[in-house]
Each structure stands twice: as C-alpha cells, then as structure tokens.
Design a protein around this motif. Structure first.
Motif, PDB file in Angstrom:
ATOM      1  N   GLY A 127     -42.547 -46.623   9.596  1.00  0.00           N
ATOM      2  CA  GLY A 127     -41.318 -47.396   9.570  1.00  0.00           C
ATOM      3  C   GLY A 127     -40.648 -47.548  10.918  1.00  0.00           C
ATOM      4  O   GLY A 127     -39.585 -48.151  11.029  1.00  0.00           O
ATOM      5  N   ASN A 128     -41.267 -47.014  11.948  1.00  0.00           N
ATOM      6  CA  ASN A 128     -40.650 -47.091  13.279  1.00  0.00           C
ATOM      7  C   ASN A 128     -41.470 -47.895  14.276  1.00  0.00           C
ATOM      8  O   ASN A 128     -41.061 -48.073  15.415  1.00  0.00           O
ATOM      9  CB  ASN A 128     -40.428 -45.684  13.839  1.00  0.00           C
ATOM     10  CG  ASN A 128     -39.299 -44.979  13.141  1.00  0.00           C
ATOM     11  OD1 ASN A 128     -38.261 -45.574  12.871  1.00  0.00           O
ATOM     12  ND2 ASN A 128     -39.503 -43.726  12.811  1.00  0.00           N
ATOM     13  N   LYS A 129     -42.663 -48.346  13.863  1.00  0.00           N
ATOM     14  CA  LYS A 129     -43.527 -49.094  14.773  1.00  0.00           C
ATOM     15  C   LYS A 129     -43.071 -50.548  14.776  1.00  0.00           C
ATOM     16  O   LYS A 129     -42.911 -51.162  13.722  1.00  0.00           O
ATOM     17  CB  LYS A 129     -44.982 -48.981  14.310  1.00  0.00           C
ATOM     18  CG  LYS A 129     -45.996 -49.310  15.371  1.00  0.00           C
ATOM     19  CD  LYS A 129     -47.416 -49.167  14.834  1.00  0.00           C
ATOM     20  CE  LYS A 129     -47.929 -47.748  14.984  1.00  0.00           C
ATOM     21  NZ  LYS A 129     -49.345 -47.623  14.583  1.00  0.00           N
ATOM     22  N   PHE A 130     -42.875 -51.103  15.961  1.00  0.00           N
ATOM     23  CA  PHE A 130     -42.367 -52.463  16.061  1.00  0.00           C
ATOM     24  C   PHE A 130     -43.019 -53.176  17.242  1.00  0.00           C
ATOM     25  O   PHE A 130     -43.191 -52.611  18.311  1.00  0.00           O
ATOM     26  CB  PHE A 130     -40.849 -52.460  16.247  1.00  0.00           C
ATOM     27  CG  PHE A 130     -40.244 -53.828  16.426  1.00  0.00           C
ATOM     28  CD1 PHE A 130     -39.922 -54.622  15.331  1.00  0.00           C
ATOM     29  CD2 PHE A 130     -40.019 -54.349  17.703  1.00  0.00           C
ATOM     30  CE1 PHE A 130     -39.381 -55.895  15.498  1.00  0.00           C
ATOM     31  CE2 PHE A 130     -39.481 -55.619  17.880  1.00  0.00           C
ATOM     32  CZ  PHE A 130     -39.159 -56.392  16.768  1.00  0.00           C
ATOM     33  N   VAL A 131     -43.395 -54.447  17.011  1.00  0.00           N
ATOM     34  CA  VAL A 131     -43.859 -55.323  18.090  1.00  0.00           C
ATOM     35  C   VAL A 131     -43.122 -56.640  17.937  1.00  0.00           C
ATOM     36  O   VAL A 131     -43.038 -57.170  16.827  1.00  0.00           O
ATOM     37  CB  VAL A 131     -45.377 -55.589  17.990  1.00  0.00           C
ATOM     38  CG1 VAL A 131     -45.834 -56.477  19.146  1.00  0.00           C
ATOM     39  CG2 VAL A 131     -46.153 -54.287  18.002  1.00  0.00           C
ATOM     40  N   GLY A 132     -42.559 -57.137  19.025  1.00  0.00           N
ATOM     41  CA  GLY A 132     -41.831 -58.386  18.903  1.00  0.00           C
ATOM     42  C   GLY A 132     -41.577 -59.051  20.231  1.00  0.00           C
ATOM     43  O   GLY A 132     -41.924 -58.525  21.301  1.00  0.00           O
ATOM     44  N   GLY A 133     -40.986 -60.236  20.145  1.00  0.00           N
ATOM     45  CA  GLY A 133     -40.674 -60.958  21.368  1.00  0.00           C
ATOM     46  C   GLY A 133     -39.717 -62.107  21.095  1.00  0.00           C
ATOM     47  O   GLY A 133     -39.392 -62.429  19.943  1.00  0.00           O
ATOM     48  N   ARG A 134     -39.279 -62.711  22.159  1.00  0.00           N
ATOM     49  CA  ARG A 134     -38.296 -63.785  22.062  1.00  0.00           C
ATOM     50  C   ARG A 134     -38.475 -64.705  23.252  1.00  0.00           C
ATOM     51  O   ARG A 134     -38.754 -64.253  24.369  1.00  0.00           O
ATOM     52  CB  ARG A 134     -36.894 -63.159  22.078  1.00  0.00           C
ATOM     53  CG  ARG A 134     -35.746 -64.144  21.985  1.00  0.00           C
ATOM     54  CD  ARG A 134     -34.422 -63.404  21.881  1.00  0.00           C
ATOM     55  NE  ARG A 134     -33.323 -64.342  21.733  1.00  0.00           N
ATOM     56  CZ  ARG A 134     -32.317 -64.481  22.598  1.00  0.00           C
ATOM     57  NH1 ARG A 134     -32.256 -63.715  23.668  1.00  0.00           N
ATOM     58  NH2 ARG A 134     -31.383 -65.383  22.397  1.00  0.00           N
ATOM     59  N   ILE A 135     -38.344 -66.007  23.021  1.00  0.00           N
ATOM     60  CA  ILE A 135     -38.444 -66.977  24.103  1.00  0.00           C
ATOM     61  C   ILE A 135     -37.368 -68.029  23.883  1.00  0.00           C
ATOM     62  O   ILE A 135     -37.133 -68.466  22.749  1.00  0.00           O
ATOM     63  CB  ILE A 135     -39.873 -67.594  24.178  1.00  0.00           C
ATOM     64  CG1 ILE A 135     -40.055 -68.450  25.431  1.00  0.00           C
ATOM     65  CG2 ILE A 135     -40.225 -68.395  22.925  1.00  0.00           C
ATOM     66  CD1 ILE A 135     -40.478 -67.653  26.632  1.00  0.00           C
ATOM     67  N   GLY A 136     -36.705 -68.438  24.961  1.00  0.00           N
ATOM     68  CA  GLY A 136     -35.626 -69.405  24.810  1.00  0.00           C
ATOM     69  C   GLY A 136     -35.447 -70.270  26.042  1.00  0.00           C
ATOM     70  O   GLY A 136     -36.042 -70.035  27.103  1.00  0.00           O
ATOM     71  N   TYR A 137     -34.641 -71.292  25.855  1.00  0.00           N
ATOM     72  CA  TYR A 137     -34.378 -72.222  26.951  1.00  0.00           C
ATOM     73  C   TYR A 137     -32.942 -72.685  26.850  1.00  0.00           C
ATOM     74  O   TYR A 137     -32.471 -73.081  25.777  1.00  0.00           O
ATOM     75  CB  TYR A 137     -35.330 -73.417  26.865  1.00  0.00           C
ATOM     76  CG  TYR A 137     -35.300 -74.275  28.107  1.00  0.00           C
ATOM     77  CD1 TYR A 137     -36.041 -73.929  29.237  1.00  0.00           C
ATOM     78  CD2 TYR A 137     -34.508 -75.421  28.165  1.00  0.00           C
ATOM     79  CE1 TYR A 137     -36.006 -74.697  30.386  1.00  0.00           C
ATOM     80  CE2 TYR A 137     -34.453 -76.201  29.311  1.00  0.00           C
ATOM     81  CZ  TYR A 137     -35.210 -75.838  30.419  1.00  0.00           C
ATOM     82  OH  TYR A 137     -35.162 -76.589  31.563  1.00  0.00           O
ATOM     83  N   SER A 138     -32.249 -72.598  27.969  1.00  0.00           N
ATOM     84  CA  SER A 138     -30.841 -72.960  27.999  1.00  0.00           C
ATOM     85  C   SER A 138     -30.589 -73.917  29.145  1.00  0.00           C
ATOM     86  O   SER A 138     -31.055 -73.705  30.267  1.00  0.00           O
ATOM     87  CB  SER A 138     -30.001 -71.689  28.184  1.00  0.00           C
ATOM     88  OG  SER A 138     -28.666 -72.018  28.433  1.00  0.00           O
ATOM     89  N   SER A 139     -29.893 -75.019  28.858  1.00  0.00           N
ATOM     90  CA  SER A 139     -29.616 -75.996  29.921  1.00  0.00           C
ATOM     91  C   SER A 139     -28.354 -76.761  29.567  1.00  0.00           C
ATOM     92  O   SER A 139     -28.258 -77.328  28.469  1.00  0.00           O
ATOM     93  CB  SER A 139     -30.812 -76.956  30.056  1.00  0.00           C
ATOM     94  OG  SER A 139     -30.512 -77.959  31.002  1.00  0.00           O
ATOM     95  N   GLY A 140     -27.394 -76.751  30.485  1.00  0.00           N
ATOM     96  CA  GLY A 140     -26.136 -77.438  30.231  1.00  0.00           C
ATOM     97  C   GLY A 140     -25.542 -76.992  28.920  1.00  0.00           C
ATOM     98  O   GLY A 140     -25.378 -75.785  28.683  1.00  0.00           O
ATOM     99  N   PRO A 141     -25.225 -77.907  28.018  1.00  0.00           N
ATOM    100  CA  PRO A 141     -24.515 -77.518  26.798  1.00  0.00           C
ATOM    101  C   PRO A 141     -25.418 -76.922  25.724  1.00  0.00           C
ATOM    102  O   PRO A 141     -24.912 -76.384  24.753  1.00  0.00           O
ATOM    103  CB  PRO A 141     -23.920 -78.839  26.313  1.00  0.00           C
ATOM    104  CG  PRO A 141     -24.839 -79.878  26.838  1.00  0.00           C
ATOM    105  CD  PRO A 141     -25.357 -79.372  28.155  1.00  0.00           C
ATOM    106  N   TYR A 142     -26.732 -77.064  25.849  1.00  0.00           N
ATOM    107  CA  TYR A 142     -27.549 -76.602  24.723  1.00  0.00           C
ATOM    108  C   TYR A 142     -28.372 -75.365  25.065  1.00  0.00           C
ATOM    109  O   TYR A 142     -28.629 -75.025  26.206  1.00  0.00           O
ATOM    110  CB  TYR A 142     -28.446 -77.721  24.193  1.00  0.00           C
ATOM    111  CG  TYR A 142     -29.701 -77.958  24.992  1.00  0.00           C
ATOM    112  CD1 TYR A 142     -30.877 -77.264  24.690  1.00  0.00           C
ATOM    113  CD2 TYR A 142     -29.719 -78.890  26.024  1.00  0.00           C
ATOM    114  CE1 TYR A 142     -32.030 -77.488  25.417  1.00  0.00           C
ATOM    115  CE2 TYR A 142     -30.853 -79.126  26.741  1.00  0.00           C
ATOM    116  CZ  TYR A 142     -32.021 -78.428  26.441  1.00  0.00           C
ATOM    117  OH  TYR A 142     -33.156 -78.638  27.158  1.00  0.00           O
TER     118      TYR A 142
END
Lengths: 364, 364, 364
Positions: free
Chosen positions: C205-220
């Motif tokens: 219950g403690n093993k975790f694999v993950g990630g995140r990718i994003g893009y930010s520009s001006g208002p969005y």
C-alpha cells in the motif's frame, strides 16, 4: 507573508515549492521555558527526582502578531508543554492524559488565532478557562511546582468516586472555544474581562461557558470568574464553579488571595468543594520570597474531607530570563482525605505529604 | 519583535511571573539535519529503501545561550530525532521504542538546561551518557549509518536472552540526569571531563552513574569513560561499561580507535561483551575518505559469539552544511552470531550482512 | 547568535562531523497557518463545531534554502499538520490515521531534502503525489474546507468494501519517495513536469509510481498526471489513477476544472471511479468569490453510486497573510450513495449532506 510565492508558482505552473518561500520574511517568535529541579516528595514513600516545572511549566511555543492597519491586529499563539527531564513533549495539566516519557509535542497549553482592535479581542481555539486563570494569577507560586495552591484541587477531585466514569476536560483549559476579551481601558480605566464559550463538539465533558470581570487600579487588583462545564455522565450533570481573588501591592510585599467554590449539580451524589488561599510575595533585589497557605474543604457526599497546605519559596533572579529557586510545601490531611503533592506516589488516607524542589528556570 | 498583544491582558495585572520573560528578547537558534539516502541492505533478504540518517541523524532542535555577566552563562538545548523519509518525528536510538511512521516529535536526543562559568558546566536533563559519547567521537562514521561501529552493539546485545524481560534505557542517553563538565583548560591545558548521575526516578533500567576524562594536545587526543546502569530485572543486576579511545591527526589522515568492555554483574547468566574498532578519515579538498574495522566478541554465557565489520565511505562536501555521501559496510558473523546492519530484516545465525547507502546530508 | 557554549566540548576534540554545520549561520524559516472556523454540518444529525482548516490547512513548518554556488541549491522542507481547535498536531489527510485530540506533531505534510539547478530538482522524502497535486491546484477551494471537490473522493472511496482490509497510503502523499522536477522553462517556455517513485519499503500500500506534465502560457494552464499504487491486499491488486486539469484566467474571473479517473485492477471485484469538477474564482478588490460544481460516479462493482456537490464561498483578505472567509456546500447523493461533507457524522444512504463555515485564516 502571503500564502507564499511558493504557492503562487505552484498554482501557476507546477510544483516548484522550494523557490521563493525561503526568501519571504518570517514573523514568528519562538519562545519557551526549560525548568528542571532536583526534588524530594515524601508521601507513603519518599521519591527523589530530577523533575520539570518547579517554578514555571516547561514549554515550547510559536507566536506572532500582524498589524493590519487602523488599529486592527491578527495574532496566533501555539504553545505546547515540554518534559525536558526526559525529552518528552507532554500533555498539559488538565487534559486528561498522563504524561509518560513518550508523550509527544502538542500545542495544548494554548493554540489560538485572534483578531483585536480598540473594541477588544476575539480569540478562537484552545485556551485557559476564565475560572482557572482567575485562580492562577493570584497564586504567588503561579499554580506551578510543589507550592502551588492547586495541589488541593483545581479540578473537582473526587468526581470519579461520586459518578463512576465521570470526568471533564475543562478544569484548566478548553478545546474548540470562542472567546472575547475586553480591551484595556476602553470601557473604563482599570476594567478588564472576558467571556468564553466552548460548544464541546458533541463530546461530553468538553462543553464550557464562562467569564471573568476585574478591576485594577494603583496597588490593588480584584477579579471574579464563573464557569460551567458538563461532565461525561448520562443526564444533565454539570459542574458550576466560581472564584474571586485579589491582590494588594504594599511595595515591600504583595499580598494576594482567592476563594473558589465548585458544585456538582444534577448528580446522584451531590457534592461541593471550596478552596481558598492567601499568599505573599516580597521582592528584595534579585530575590523574591514567597509564601502561601491554602485550604480545601469538601461537602455533601464528600463531607469531612479537608486538607491544608503550607508553602514557602525563594527565587534568585540571575536575569529576567533565568532564575534559581527553592520551594518547600507540606499538606496536612484530615483522616478521610489523601491529597498529595504532585502525583509522585500513593498516600494513605489521613497521612501527610511534603516535599521540596531546588531548580533552575530558564526562559527564551 | 514586540511581545504579542495577546499577552497584554496578562501583563497588565495579575501575578504573571513569566510575562517579563516573554517580553525579553528572544534568542533561539532553530537547527537541524535532514539526511536521506537510497540504500540496499542484504540480510537473509535484500531490502531497498529510501531511508534517513546515513551520514548524520536527522533532527530538529531549538537552543540558546544567555550571557548572565561575570562569565556566567545559562543555556538550553532541545533536540529531537526526525524521520524525514516518512515525515515522522522519531524515537531516538536507544530509548527503547521502535520507530514507526506515526512516531511523534520528541526532544529525546537532548533536552537540557545548563549553567556554566570558568569552573565548568552543570547540566540537567536528558543527555548522552559519557560511555556512549566516548565511543562515538572516535568513530570516523560518527556512529551513524551503515558504517557505524555501533552496528556490533553499543548496547549489551543479548541481554534479553540472558535475563528474560531485562532491558535498560541508558546505553546511548539517560533521562533525569545531573551532569558536570570540566571547563576547557581551567584545570590544565588539554584536560576535559565530565561526571553524570541519573537517579532513575524509581524506574528500573534508568539509573546511571558515569564519567569521562580525556586529554587533547596538538594532533593527539585520548579519553576514557566509565558507566554503570541498572537493568529492569529483580535483584541487583547491573551493567558495567568502560571504554578508552584515542585519535592521532597526521594531517593527510586521522587515525582513531576505541576499546570497549561491558560486563553483566549479578545476573543468573553472567556474560560480557568486548568491542573495538580502528578507523581512518582522510580529507582531500572537498572529499573525505573514511574506513573502519570493528569487532565484537562475547564471553561467559554468550561465549563464542563474534562478528567483524568492514566499512568504507566517502563524503563530498558541497558546503559546510551540505554533503553527498556513499558508504558500504559488511558484517562477517561466526556460526552462533547474527548481528545485522541496521534492523532492516532478519538474519539467520552465522549468515553475513552487508549494505550500502548513497545520500545527501543537509544541516541548518 | 554564536554557537552554544554547550557544544564547545564537542568541538574541541573528537570526530564530530556535525559541529561545523552547527557553527554555520542558521537559515531556517519558521512558517505556518492557523485557520479556525465556526461551522455547521447537516448529515443525519446537525453538528455545530469550532473546527480547523476551512480555507487553508493549519500547519507548522521549517524550511530553508542554501545557495551552493554555480546555480546549485540545497533545500529542506519540514511541514506538519496542526489542529489548533484542540491544540493537537495532526495526522495529515490521507495517511491512514484518524485525527484525535492527542495527535502529535508529525511532519507528514511534507518532509524533504532537495538539490536543484538549471537541470531541475531532485527531491527525496515524503511529498504530495503528482496525481493529487494536479487535482488540487485547479480546485478554486484548494482542496480545503467544506467546499473542496475532494469531498467526493480524492481516494478510491469504497476500497475496503470491495477488498476487505484493503487500503493504501498514497492518495494524497507518499513516503520514501524519490522525485525529479523539470526546471522552469529550461526544456521549453511554459513546460513543467515531474516524476516520482516510492519503493514502498516492502510495506504493501505504499509503493507508488507517477508523474505529471503541464504547459502554462499567458492566461491558460493545462496539466495531466498519472499514478499507480499498490494496495494492502494479497496478490497484484493495483490502483491506476489519472487526471487532466486546466484553467483560463479571463481577468475578472478565472475558470478551472479537472477530470479524474481511478481503476482498481486485479481485484476480485473490479471497480472504477470518475470525478470531475468545474470552478470559478473572481477577485474583486480585497474580495475573492469562489464557486464550484463537482460530480463523482462509480462503476463496475460500485455501479450506480453517484453524487453531486455545489459549493460557493467568499474570502475577504485583510492582508496577504490574513483573511476572513465564508463557505457553503451541499452534496446530493443518489439512493445508493452516502458521501458526506467532512466526516462529522454518519449519513444514511441516499440522504444529502450540507454545511457552512465562517472563519479566519492567518498565515505566518
């Protein structure tokens, strides 16, 4: 500071939580007390100890005030008990838990957030109850150590015997409280006061309503407090408590005293408890000599239980922050009573209890 | 910053002895270490972990010194172990509790108040024992991480087997202690030392008496320590411990070592344990190369139990506060022994244990 | 202040690797939040409370950054949850423990050490998971208080019912984690991201694999995250989770939303859970108006379970650090569902839950 630029960055584009936060200006005061003593308690057995809190309760805290302009201020206060004799944190007196060497750091001495201006202060969180505070401020031993008048029972001592399973958590402090404090002098010079309501969150023994009103002028100071708390038994059992105290500062000596009355209402076995003490504190250069005489007398179902306590002490102030101290106290119990100094060891009914402490109190 | 408005009410009236202290300038240093590593331990099973404390034990502390004038100083020290791999606080090594992810912040690494001047220092509270400290200072791995010589037993390892239920809480630190430390140089240049008494507060396994004496001059340093503790069994079972250590700094390399002897007296099954180690540390620019060889040998009822440990390590100091490190160590057990690296997993008697750690140590 | 006299003995001789660090200038920021409110929750019963964390989770932390030169920085972050309504510390949401009034201070909100430069940041310790973080940043209520979209289930709500005894500790944060964060802009303007691996230390219950990718520009701003965790049941049961969120700042109002999907794989009773919300925040001088609509829908073995939540709120910022706030939210459950606001009291299947909070948030 703002919920940190850190957070702003994070919201804007990701997770850089390390970036700006360290650069932000902090406005926190870290404060506390480490108070350790070598002491002896003589109950049925004699215990020698290196203990904590002979002159002031050991503690660690974090607090701060923010000026919001226009006389408005916001403040926070997080203060937890310490047991530096063993390195534990520590449950505060009156919270219903026994201190062990594994007790963690909790902010149970006080954890509040406040808004204040010229109309007074609104304070939310866990704090002293008005009744305890009014008792405590007039005790020359500040309700700490072997000489504190509270050895004879800040709380209603025999509650469990009268009502099996009964207890309450509000004798010293209360959780989940909303409080209002009068501003200094705004409603009359010398007048001060407070009201407090703790809803109890549906847990028995935690509901509290109380207040305090006082007047201070030149050498004298007088204040009265009232509080009502429910207890953890079925039905509508409540504990009513009031006390009145005062002090007069003659310059060479300041005398003070308090009379307190507690009544258990709606109980199968109705009972009451009266406490009073007189005290004196005489500063002399770096020295401060202290003495008090206190008495407790119980009535109703506890009729005949009575005890007296004598206490003498002397502090030697090395500075405003650091003091050496020595205190001696003795409790004289009637046949049916068994009030002890601290909870060092057991005492047979009718036996006496005595003890002394020599220590150092360092505050920061 | 100024004393909080929240305190003003209390300051204005009452017998609040602490308010002066609260108003005094705060003088607290917040300090600590966060040390995390990626490591592998090979016992009967192989465990990969992100663990804490490979180079220095993670911790958070609060300390301060107040100058009282005339050479007199007061100081306090509150230091607790951290487990930043899971966010727990953490029971310090040697306090008898197992670290879990729910372990709170306790100040069990050290919690003391001190007074010191040219005649030395009197220190009250929880602190290292003289015997542990004298062992620890000569270990090139500072008794931390996979390479520490203490893997072979800072404490008397097989105590429970010899005396069912027996234990003691003073192998590393002791509660409720009064200590005296010689001042630097006052009783002779290079001489240092300390004595310690922990009354034990009536709890078995907590009574400790010990001391340490040493001499340091130019490149060499030598010190011996002795300690006696009671254990938690009926009767007069005590554990006697002494060790002698030294170091010589050749400039390119500093060699050090320690010999330690522990004897269980008054036990049904008498036994003893001897530990020794030699070590070397060679700084080279930002690098620091470390190695040690350690051995434990048990006698009496534990006769035949023996283990050796090799350890090598290297630190790369990014700054005084921050270092990268890598350490490898291996324990070679005799048939009847089962000493393991850390307590990562079980080991069958006679099997060997090895492991490595690569991490970062950041202090603040 | 100068390094304590209490440390001098250690500095004078011995192999004390930390003494240099202790002598170094301290660089710690003490920070935190105290947030208390008066609130009412209407489930099967109505509960009035003085609670904590209506606008921001109460906390106390210690953090710092050290500049190592050449763009390299080291940093640490220790942050623990507080419950200032009762003075407890507090187990963070998602760590599997229930908060009680005795909960200690733990640094379970975040405890990390980091190294960062123009190539990004390596971060070790306990931290938010990428999937939770990506959900949280797009919620106008920041996943806190009665209006948070996570009332409908940040974690996989009915896991225990599907797999008796099953649980996992990684829905919000994970222990023993190694993370890497992209640097700001180095791999393209506006691009950000992270990957995380928590080995689990052999505990289910403690093993975790993950990630995140994003893009930010001006208002969005738009970002997606994925995470996989094991659960504490025999066999290879895993929980897969992904979500995608975004926001557009129109100036007068910022709209945001998130769609999240969780699937229980390899289970006896396969099931899935989809959550989504849309929100808006409109700042107007010192005011900030907030609203959101959220929905949860479960499938597979949990088919038919569904709930909606409406939330509206307003903050009044007295300063950057201090705000007053009021929030109201209501959950509309289908016949087979019993999602509640907070965990104030029980709710019969199909009944609705609603509540409001009026409070103060003070950060320092």
């Amino acid at each position: 500071m703002s919920p940190s630029i850190l957070r702003k960055t994070a919201v804007a584009f990701g997770v850089c939580t390390l970036c700006g936060a360290a650069a932000a200006q902090s406005s926190v005061t870290v404060f506390g007390v480490v108070d350790l003593f070598v002491g002896v308690i003589r109950n049925d057995q004699t215990t020698t100890q290196l203990g904590e809190g002979g002159m002031s309760s050991s503690r660690l805290g974090f607090r701060g005030v923010e000026d919001l302009g226009g006389g408005l201020k916001a403040g926070f206060w997080l203060e937890g008990a310490l047991g530096p004799d063993t390195g534990r944190g520590g449950a505060s007196f009156g919270n219903g838990t026994t201190a062990t060497s594994e007790n963690p750091l909790l902010f149970q001495r006080r954890s509040t957030v406040s808004l204040s201006n010229q109309w007074g202060e609104v304070r939310l969180g866990r704090d002293y109850t008005a009744t305890y505070w009014n008792w405590s401020v007039f005790d020359p031993f500040s309700q700490v150590g072997v000489g504190r008048s509270g050895n004879l029972g800040i709380g209603f001592a025999a509650l469990t015997a009268l009502q099996p399973g009964a207890s309450y958590g509000t004798s010293v402090r209360a959780n989940n409280m909303v409080g209002y404090f009068l501003p200094n002098g705004a409603f009359g010079p010398g007048l001060y006061g407070q009201v407090q309501v703790a809803a109890g969150e549906g847990a028995a023994g935690n509901k509290f309503v109380g207040g305090r009103i006082g007047y201070s002028s030149g050498p004298y100071n007088v204040a009265a407090a009232y509080g009502q708390t429910d207890v953890t038994v079925a039905g509508s059992v409540t504990l009513d408590s009031w006390n009145i105290g005062g002090s007069w500062d003659f310059g060479v000596v300041k005398v003070s005293g308090n009379y307190s009355s507690m009544t258990l209402d709606g109980a199968v076995n109705e009972a009451d408890q009266d406490n009073w003490f007189v005290g004196a504190a005489a500063p002399w250069g770096q020295w401060n000599f202290k003495a008090s005489y206190a008495q407790v007398k119980r009535g109703g179902a506890l009729s005949g239980q009575k005890a007296n306590q004598w206490a003498v002490g002397v502090d030697y102030n090395l500075s405003k922050r650091t003091a050496l101290y020595a205190t001696y106290a003795a409790i004289d119990n009637t046949d049916t009573n068994f009030t002890v100094l601290s909870n060092a060891s057991t005492l047979t009914r009718g036996n006496n209890s005595s003890g002394g402490q020599v220590g150092i109190r360092h505050s920061f």
